[in-house]
Design an enzyme around this catalytic site. Structure first.
Site, PDB file in Angstrom:
ATOM      1  NE  ARG A  82      -3.423   2.329   2.746  1.00 49.49           N
ATOM      2  CZ  ARG A  82      -4.075   3.005   3.831  1.00 49.49           C
ATOM      3  NH1 ARG A  82      -3.788   2.332   4.978  1.00 49.49           N
ATOM      4  NH2 ARG A  82      -4.776   3.856   3.640  1.00 49.49           N
ATOM      5  CG  ASP A 139      -4.356   4.955   0.546  1.00 47.56           C
ATOM      6  OD1 ASP A 139      -4.354   3.748   0.210  1.00 47.56           O
ATOM      7  OD2 ASP A 139      -5.182   5.565   1.388  1.00 47.56           O
ATOM      8  CG  HIS A 200     -13.190   3.946   4.089  1.00 46.07           C
ATOM      9  ND1 HIS A 200     -12.849   2.886   4.078  1.00 46.07           N
ATOM     10  CD2 HIS A 200     -12.415   4.498   5.152  1.00 46.07           C
ATOM     11  CE1 HIS A 200     -11.724   2.519   4.951  1.00 46.07           C
ATOM     12  NE2 HIS A 200     -11.426   3.706   5.451  1.00 46.07           N
ATOM     13  N   GLY A 323     -14.512   0.744   9.869  1.00 46.14           N
ATOM     14  CA  GLY A 323     -15.116   0.396  11.127  1.00 46.14           C
ATOM     15  C   GLY A 323     -16.326   1.009  11.797  1.00 46.14           C
ATOM     16  N   GLY A 325     -18.619   2.782   9.899  1.00 45.55           N
ATOM     17  CA  GLY A 325     -19.759   2.441   8.742  1.00 45.55           C
ATOM     18  C   GLY A 325     -20.188   0.870   8.771  1.00 45.55           C
TER      19      GLY A 325
HETATM   20  P1  ADP Z   1      -8.748   2.269  10.025  1.00 47.94           P
HETATM   21  O1  ADP Z   1      -9.313   3.704   9.525  1.00 47.94           O
HETATM   22  O2  ADP Z   1      -7.639   2.669  11.128  1.00 47.94           O
HETATM   23  O3  ADP Z   1      -8.656   1.166   9.461  1.00 47.94           O
HETATM   24  P2  ADP Z   1     -11.179   1.143  11.324  1.00 47.94           P
HETATM   25  O4  ADP Z   1     -11.692   1.072   9.768  1.00 47.94           O
HETATM   26  O5  ADP Z   1     -10.875   0.001  11.896  1.00 47.94           O
HETATM   27  O6  ADP Z   1      -9.924   2.252  11.255  1.00 47.94           O
HETATM   28  O7  ADP Z   1     -12.269   1.937  12.172  1.00 47.94           O
HETATM   29  C1  ADP Z   1     -12.048   2.554  13.377  1.00 47.94           C
HETATM   30  C2  ADP Z   1     -13.364   2.918  13.862  1.00 47.94           C
HETATM   31  O8  ADP Z   1     -14.352   2.249  13.855  1.00 47.94           O
HETATM   32  C3  ADP Z   1     -13.225   3.290  15.455  1.00 47.94           C
HETATM   33  O9  ADP Z   1     -13.603   4.630  15.541  1.00 47.94           O
HETATM   34  C4  ADP Z   1     -13.790   2.470  16.191  1.00 47.94           C
HETATM   35  O10 ADP Z   1     -14.477   3.076  17.312  1.00 47.94           O
HETATM   36  C5  ADP Z   1     -14.754   2.121  15.250  1.00 47.94           C
HETATM   37  N1  ADP Z   1     -15.646   0.933  15.321  1.00 47.94           N
HETATM   38  C6  ADP Z   1     -15.025  -0.374  15.354  1.00 47.94           C
HETATM   39  N2  ADP Z   1     -16.252  -1.212  15.964  1.00 47.94           N
HETATM   40  C7  ADP Z   1     -17.333  -0.291  16.191  1.00 47.94           C
HETATM   41  C8  ADP Z   1     -18.467  -0.719  16.643  1.00 47.94           C
HETATM   42  N3  ADP Z   1     -18.911  -2.042  17.333  1.00 47.94           N
HETATM   43  N4  ADP Z   1     -19.262   0.234  17.029  1.00 47.94           N
HETATM   44  C9  ADP Z   1     -18.935   1.613  16.875  1.00 47.94           C
HETATM   45  N5  ADP Z   1     -17.943   2.073  16.142  1.00 47.94           N
HETATM   46  C10 ADP Z   1     -17.072   0.947  15.994  1.00 47.94           C
END
Ligand code: ADP
Length: 394
Positions: A82, A139, A200, A323, A325
């Protein structure tokens, strides 16, 4: 730093690994391998050497992967990396020959924190695996189809001409994957008229307007700071704020920029956390700061989704991923609450059922041919990277 061994044919993960605090004395790395029974074993800590930077950590991790591959007669055919910023040089993934490496280096001023780390990773991987092709997946690449009216900023012409000041957009690998996957789930893959807004929402958050599989506009810009409210990033604000805070506090540009990247967003608004899980729980328990943070987050998100009706001239589906979404039922329902006039109406039961990205359509009337739908799709950037690497290698 994350890494994985992926079977590009079926997407199966054979090895997954994670390194944290890379570049500090507290650096750690762990790896999990699939056993002969096809199940993942326990995570095993890797013994790191003196070099705890990207180069040193990746060298140790790849040596472990290579040993596992030899023992299990798995052939490593390509490495996908990436890379955050491809500037205007890359509109697709590319095999990293010397010319391409130079072009990636030329993009360093556009992403001074990320591209050097990405380059260090490529060099470390090449040292361990000199005989396989190394492929960069950018990206920014997916958004290179944006027209000038979407990517130009209204700034002095020489800023654009001499310094590349324009909107590039990020999270392209995710927007590309979820737009294709949503199109398939809607039975409209390959339809050039399909109009999607992909959201996203992770630690970083961005939107893309995708028509017939092409990005027409996106919410991030020259850097990943523009657009939506994020975990610790402000997203859009009046550029006049920089001069004003400088005048009032004496802070210099780099200190103010660091605050906008690291102490703003959900964290700045709530004063509690940048983590949506924590905020969801606090808001539920009546914490007004957490409620305000979620309100600002979802209002900005909805406003931006509506703005993308201009490039798309309508909407067939809104796609949630990342995460937040994939998991936050509160964020999804509050956002859809602002978008009722577009014909989107949340189905509370479907929304509740939809966690970890699995579950599909979360709005009412999914059979109607006219109304747009909202759909939840799990993103998989690793799979795209692996597939691009394999495809360019054949
Ligand atoms: P990155 O952008 O670093 O890849 P992610 O896509 O894993 O991160 O997203 C992280 C976010 O997703 C954080 O704000 C986390 O709190 C949120 N998140 C993960 N699981 C849940 C959940 N069950 N309910 C609400 N928010 C969540």
């Amino acid at each position: 730093m994350k890494f994985a061994v992926v079977d590009p044919q079926n997407g199966a993960r054979l090895v997954t690994g994670l390194a944290e605090r890379v570049g500090t004395r507290e650096a750690s790395a762990s790896v999990r391998f699939v056993g002969t029974d096809g199940q993942f074993g326990q995570a095993a800590a890797l013994e790191l050497g003196d070099d705890t930077g990207h180069r040193g950590v990746l060298a140790v991790a790849l040596a472990a992967v290579q040993e596992w591959a030899r023992e299990h007669a798995v052939e490593l055919v390509a490495t996908g990396h990436r890379v955050v910023h491809g500037g205007e040089a890359f509109s697709a993934s590319v095999v990293l020959d010397e010319e391409a490496m130079d072009a990636v280096r030329e993009c360093i001023p556009l992403a001074p924190l990320h591209n050097p780390a990405n380059i260090a990773g490529v060099e470390a991987a090449r040292a361990v695996l000199p005989d396989v092709p190394h492929v960069a997946v950018f990206d920014t690449a997916f958004h290179q189809t944006m027209p000038a009216q979407a990517y130009r900023y209204a700034v002095p012409a020489e800023w654009a001409r001499d310094y590349g000041v324009r909107r590039y957009g990020f999270h392209g690998t995710s927007h590309r994957y979820v737009s294709a996957r949503a199109a398939r789930e809607l039975g409209r893959y390959g339809d050039p008229g399909l109009r999607l807004v992909t959201a996203h929402l992770g630690n970083g958050c961005s939107l893309a307007a995708v028509k017939g599989g092409r990005s027409l506009d996106t919410s991030m810009g020259l850097t990943p700071l523009e657009g939506l409210v994020m975990g610790t990033r402000s997203g859009d604000l009046d550029p006049g704020v920089l001069g004003y805070i400088h005048d009032r506090t004496g802070a210099d540009i780099s200190a103010i920029t660091a605050d906008l990247n690291k102490r703003s967003g959900l964290l700045g608004l709530s004063g509690i956390s940048n983590d949506m899980r924590t905020l969801d729980e606090a808001a539920e328990a009546g914490d007004e700061r957490a409620q305000l943070a979620i309100e600002v987050f979802t209002y900005r998100l909805a406003k931006y989704i509506a703005a993308l009706m201009v490039p798309l001239q309508g909407l067939d589906a809104l796609v949630f991923t990342g995460g937040i979404g994939e998991n936050s039922t509160t964020v999804r329902s509050a956002t859809l609450g602002h978008l009722r006039y577009l014909g989107l109406e949340v189905d509370p039961a479907a929304n509740q059922r939809c966690i970890r990205g699995e579950g599909g359509i979360i709005t009412r009337d999914p059979d109607s041919t006219r109304a747009p739908v909202a759909i939840v799709v799990p993103t998989d950037e690793e799979l795209v990277i692996a597939r691009d690497a394999a495809a360019l290698t054949r």
